[in-house]
Write a protein that holds these residues in place. Structure first.
Motif, short mmCIF file in Angstrom:
data_model
loop_
_atom_site.label_atom_id
_atom_site.label_comp_id
_atom_site.label_asym_id
_atom_site.label_seq_id
_atom_site.Cartn_x
_atom_site.Cartn_y
_atom_site.Cartn_z
N LEU A 23 0.89 -1.11 0.04
CA LEU A 23 0.02 -0.04 0.11
C LEU A 23 0.93 1.12 0.19
O LEU A 23 0.55 2.23 -0.70
N LEU A 24 1.92 1.22 0.55
CA LEU A 24 2.99 2.43 0.75
C LEU A 24 3.43 2.86 -0.70
O LEU A 24 3.51 3.82 -1.09
N GLU A 25 3.91 1.46 -1.01
CA GLU A 25 4.36 1.83 -2.52
C GLU A 25 3.50 2.23 -3.57
O GLU A 25 3.50 3.17 -4.28
N LEU A 26 2.28 1.96 -3.51
CA LEU A 26 0.89 2.20 -4.22
C LEU A 26 0.62 3.95 -4.10
O LEU A 26 0.44 4.58 -4.93
N ILE A 41 1.72 1.94 13.20
CA ILE A 41 1.42 1.84 11.87
C ILE A 41 0.24 2.48 11.61
O ILE A 41 -0.05 3.34 10.58
N ALA A 42 -0.88 2.21 12.47
CA ALA A 42 -2.28 2.73 12.44
C ALA A 42 -2.21 4.23 12.22
O ALA A 42 -3.04 4.96 11.82
N ASP A 43 -1.59 4.82 13.34
CA ASP A 43 -1.41 6.29 13.48
C ASP A 43 -0.95 6.91 12.57
O ASP A 43 -1.52 7.72 11.87
N GLN A 49 6.97 9.03 5.12
CA GLN A 49 8.25 8.66 5.74
C GLN A 49 8.15 8.22 7.14
O GLN A 49 8.58 7.09 7.52
N ARG A 50 7.07 8.80 7.82
CA ARG A 50 6.70 8.44 9.08
C ARG A 50 6.10 7.05 9.18
O ARG A 50 6.54 6.19 9.93
N LEU A 51 5.31 6.80 8.03
CA LEU A 51 4.55 5.39 8.00
C LEU A 51 5.75 4.29 7.59
O LEU A 51 5.97 3.48 8.20
N ALA A 52 6.89 4.63 6.90
CA ALA A 52 7.71 3.81 6.43
C ALA A 52 8.81 3.56 7.59
O ALA A 52 9.13 2.24 8.07
N GLY A 53 9.02 4.34 8.79
CA GLY A 53 9.63 4.26 9.85
C GLY A 53 8.86 3.62 10.88
O GLY A 53 9.50 2.45 11.19
N ALA A 94 8.41 -1.98 13.17
CA ALA A 94 7.49 -3.08 13.43
C ALA A 94 8.01 -4.27 13.07
O ALA A 94 8.05 -5.13 13.59
N GLN A 95 8.60 -4.21 11.77
CA GLN A 95 9.36 -5.47 11.15
C GLN A 95 10.79 -5.67 12.17
O GLN A 95 10.78 -7.07 12.51
#
Length: 93
Positions: free
Chosen positions: A20-23, A51-53, A75-79, A84-85
């Motif tokens: 989804l991030l890529e899209l 991630i949800a936030d 970028q915040r989501l990617a971080g 999480a990973q």
């Protein structure tokens, strides 16, 4: 529903989040908002609240048509996804 997220559900959510991030990086704001809303729900269900936030923030930014702020939010989501990973890999070890 289970009281705690399953490992399989968490890994699936991370895979979906990556896709989804890529899209989001190549879609118009309206689509980005919809994708972020989907990711918010999946991440909450998997117990990945950071991630949800972050996904929720992207949804709000896209809804407000604030495209300039989108890159920082993504970028915040990617971080959040990376952390999480990493945390999952440590827990699995």
């Amino acid at each position: 529903p289970p009281l705690a997220p399953t490992a399989g559900g968490f890994i699936e959510m991370l895979r979906d989040a990556d896709t989804l991030l890529e899209l989001m990086g190549r879609e118009p704001l309206g689509v980005v908002g919809n994708l972020a809303t989907q990711l918010t729900a999946c991440a909450n269900e998997a117990g990945a609240h950071e991630i949800a936030d972050a996904a929720s923030a992207i949804s709000r930014i896209a809804s407000a048509r604030e495209g300039a702020a989108l890159a920082g939010a993504m970028q915040r989501l990617a971080g959040a996804m990376s952390r999480a990973q990493h945390a999952y890999q440590l827990d699995a070890a």
